[in-house]
Structure formats: C-alpha cells, structure tokens
Design a protein around this motif. Structure first.
Motif, PDB file in Angstrom:
ATOM      1  N   PHE A   2       0.838  -1.203   0.000  1.00  0.00           N
ATOM      2  CA  PHE A   2       0.000   0.000   0.000  1.00  0.00           C
ATOM      3  C   PHE A   2       0.872   1.252   0.000  1.00  0.00           C
ATOM      4  O   PHE A   2       1.980   1.259   0.526  1.00  0.00           O
ATOM      5  CB  PHE A   2      -0.872   0.048   1.261  1.00  0.00           C
ATOM      6  CG  PHE A   2      -1.778  -1.140   1.443  1.00  0.00           C
ATOM      7  CD1 PHE A   2      -1.292  -2.332   1.947  1.00  0.00           C
ATOM      8  CD2 PHE A   2      -3.130  -1.053   1.134  1.00  0.00           C
ATOM      9  CE1 PHE A   2      -2.121  -3.430   2.129  1.00  0.00           C
ATOM     10  CE2 PHE A   2      -3.967  -2.140   1.314  1.00  0.00           C
ATOM     11  CZ  PHE A   2      -3.463  -3.326   1.806  1.00  0.00           C
ATOM     12  N   PHE A  61       3.805   7.327   2.824  1.00  0.00           N
ATOM     13  CA  PHE A  61       4.093   6.118   3.587  1.00  0.00           C
ATOM     14  C   PHE A  61       3.794   4.880   2.759  1.00  0.00           C
ATOM     15  O   PHE A  61       2.738   4.763   2.130  1.00  0.00           O
ATOM     16  CB  PHE A  61       3.234   6.051   4.864  1.00  0.00           C
ATOM     17  CG  PHE A  61       3.614   7.048   5.909  1.00  0.00           C
ATOM     18  CD1 PHE A  61       2.980   8.271   5.961  1.00  0.00           C
ATOM     19  CD2 PHE A  61       4.599   6.760   6.841  1.00  0.00           C
ATOM     20  CE1 PHE A  61       3.319   9.205   6.931  1.00  0.00           C
ATOM     21  CE2 PHE A  61       4.947   7.670   7.815  1.00  0.00           C
ATOM     22  CZ  PHE A  61       4.311   8.900   7.856  1.00  0.00           C
ATOM     23  N   ILE A 118       1.624  -5.906   4.154  1.00  0.00           N
ATOM     24  CA  ILE A 118       0.999  -6.933   4.975  1.00  0.00           C
ATOM     25  C   ILE A 118       1.208  -8.262   4.273  1.00  0.00           C
ATOM     26  O   ILE A 118       1.122  -8.362   3.065  1.00  0.00           O
ATOM     27  CB  ILE A 118      -0.488  -6.626   5.208  1.00  0.00           C
ATOM     28  CG1 ILE A 118      -1.079  -7.541   6.259  1.00  0.00           C
ATOM     29  CG2 ILE A 118      -1.282  -6.712   3.920  1.00  0.00           C
ATOM     30  CD1 ILE A 118      -2.437  -7.075   6.749  1.00  0.00           C
ATOM     31  N   LEU A 160      -0.589  -4.758   9.531  1.00  0.00           N
ATOM     32  CA  LEU A 160      -0.013  -3.854   8.541  1.00  0.00           C
ATOM     33  C   LEU A 160       1.249  -3.230   9.117  1.00  0.00           C
ATOM     34  O   LEU A 160       1.222  -2.675  10.214  1.00  0.00           O
ATOM     35  CB  LEU A 160      -1.045  -2.773   8.202  1.00  0.00           C
ATOM     36  CG  LEU A 160      -0.851  -1.904   6.975  1.00  0.00           C
ATOM     37  CD1 LEU A 160      -0.765  -2.750   5.719  1.00  0.00           C
ATOM     38  CD2 LEU A 160      -1.983  -0.909   6.884  1.00  0.00           C
ATOM     39  N   TRP A 201       4.285  -0.445   8.655  1.00  0.00           N
ATOM     40  CA  TRP A 201       4.470   0.831   7.981  1.00  0.00           C
ATOM     41  C   TRP A 201       5.940   1.220   7.881  1.00  0.00           C
ATOM     42  O   TRP A 201       6.728   0.951   8.792  1.00  0.00           O
ATOM     43  CB  TRP A 201       3.752   1.941   8.755  1.00  0.00           C
ATOM     44  CG  TRP A 201       2.279   1.784   8.812  1.00  0.00           C
ATOM     45  CD1 TRP A 201       1.571   0.982   9.653  1.00  0.00           C
ATOM     46  CD2 TRP A 201       1.320   2.452   7.986  1.00  0.00           C
ATOM     47  NE1 TRP A 201       0.226   1.099   9.400  1.00  0.00           N
ATOM     48  CE2 TRP A 201       0.043   2.002   8.387  1.00  0.00           C
ATOM     49  CE3 TRP A 201       1.417   3.381   6.955  1.00  0.00           C
ATOM     50  CZ2 TRP A 201      -1.135   2.444   7.782  1.00  0.00           C
ATOM     51  CZ3 TRP A 201       0.252   3.837   6.356  1.00  0.00           C
ATOM     52  CH2 TRP A 201      -1.001   3.363   6.768  1.00  0.00           C
ATOM     53  N   GLY A 202       6.287   1.856   6.765  1.00  0.00           N
ATOM     54  CA  GLY A 202       7.591   2.495   6.659  1.00  0.00           C
ATOM     55  C   GLY A 202       7.626   3.780   7.465  1.00  0.00           C
ATOM     56  O   GLY A 202       6.594   4.224   7.971  1.00  0.00           O
ATOM     57  N   ALA A 203       8.801   4.377   7.558  1.00  0.00           N
ATOM     58  CA  ALA A 203       8.972   5.597   8.359  1.00  0.00           C
ATOM     59  C   ALA A 203       8.510   6.842   7.628  1.00  0.00           C
ATOM     60  O   ALA A 203       8.411   7.909   8.236  1.00  0.00           O
ATOM     61  CB  ALA A 203      10.430   5.745   8.753  1.00  0.00           C
TER      62      ALA A 203
END
Lengths: 113, 116
Positions: free
Chosen positions: A34, A90, A94, A101, A103-105
C-alpha cells in the motif's frame, strides 16, 4: 519478520519533472502493498494498493506504483509532479498469512515551483 | 460520505495526568484501529477492534493505555498516567471488513498530544 523500508527521508523534485519515492519490503509469504499520503495536519489517505495481478498499479491523483518481486520493491511514481503533491508518503506491507499492517517511516516529498 | 471523526484535535497535559481520545468510525465499518504516530516515524498500531472485540493489542502499553469500543461503533483511547514519551499524534482508522488483508484504511485527522 516482515518489514518495510523507505530509504529516503526526503525527495526534492522540480514541478513538472517525474518523481519516484522508493519502498522495499521483506515478507516470507505473498505481500500486499500500500501507499498512503499525509498532508500537513491531516490524517493519512489511501493512494493505491497491490494485491495480485498487473505489476503496475494506478492510483489516486495520477500516482502509480510498480511491484517488482525480484527486487522486493514497490516504488511510487508520477510522470509530472505538482507543487500540491508535496506531502509525507508512507509505504506499508501486509503478509497474506498475517493480518498486521507494517508501515515504513515515511518520505517527505517536496515539489519546488 | 462522512469520514472518521476524532476529538479533540489537540491536547496539552502535564505528565502523570490522564487523557482520553474519542473516535467515531465510518458508519458500517467493522474494524477500528488506534495508531500512535511519533514525529518522524510511521504509524504504530496500538489496538485493533473487530466490531467490539479486540483483535490485536500486542503493542498497547497496558499498564497505562486502555481502549474500548462499546457496541461496536465509537471508541475511546485513554492514557493514565501520561509520560513525556507519549507525546505523539493518535490516529484512528476504520475499514469495512473483518480483516486488514487487502482493504484500505480510512483515517481521521488525529489528536495531537503534547505531554509537558
């Protein structure tokens, strides 16, 4: 363990030029990927997702992303940047056997007129 | 379509005080999430509800954080007592179905908490 990396804290692009925001991931199974965008003082908004099928995914506001399984990447692209594209982006992943999920930074995209 | 509503928008408290955040998800959405977003980082899931049951609270600091989703609709997140490191934006999100797997999340504007 699954993870996602956005190697650039900030990307600077001149208006009208193409832009790329990079994302790489690590999962043991099939990934669902995503991209979300966050404008100042706003919540995150969904841009696009890759579940299966065509490796080139088209999303909102003229953005697209290319899924590359061999390079485990899912880079966000746009052919011609607008000043209004300036925001925080972002990437998230998943794994199909796991429902959390990750997440990137985030990458700050700055489009200069 | 009304979006995810959150309140308050901003909150400033002193350490050791308590604070509560409220979230009203999109009507009909079964799954509700609370995320903590510290400046310069991606969102971190605190708790995920499916209807009024907890699906995942593995990263919720349960000694000070609590959350509930009564009747499977609105939700509140509470911090008691607050610490300096709790300063962050608290995001609520919702999704239509029962699982996160391939659905998009709808986010509220968040509550920015400053602990002094």
């Amino acid at each position: 363990a699954q993870s996602v990396a956005q190697p650039e804290d900030q990307v600077n692009v001149a208006e009208g030029n193409p832009l790329t925001v990079k994302c790489t991931y690590s999962v043991s199974g099939n990934p669902y990927l995503f991209w979300y965008v966050q404008y100042p003082n706003r919540g995150l908004q969904f841009l696009l997702k890759y579940i299966t099928g065509d490796n080139l995914v088209k999303g909102s506001y003229g953005f697209e992303a290319e899924f590359n399984k061999s390079q485990t990447s899912f880079h966000l692209k746009k052919p011609s940047a607008l000043v209004s594209d300036s925001a925080l982006y972002f990437c998230a992943v998943i794994e199909d056997s796991n429902y959390q999920l990750i997440w990137g930074a985030g990458t700050k995209l700055i489009i200069k007129p | 379509e009304a979006g995810v509503a959150q309140s308050p928008r901003y909150k400033i408290i002193e350490k050791r005080q308590s604070v509560a955040f409220w979230c009203n998800p999109i009507s009909g959405h079964a799954t509700l999430y609370w995320y903590q977003q510290i400046l310069g980082q991606g969102p971190k899931l605190l708790i995920q509800f499916q209807n009024n049951g907890v699906v995942d609270d593995s990263q919720l600091p349960k000694d000070r954080f609590s959350a509930e989703r009564l009747k499977g609709v609105d939700s509140t997140l509470k911090i008691q007592p607050a610490k300096l490191e709790d300063s962050a934006v608290y995001l609520c999100a919702s999704s239509l179905g029962q699982r996160t797997t391939n659905e998009k999340l709808f986010f509220g504007s968040g509550t920015q908490l400053s602990v002094l």
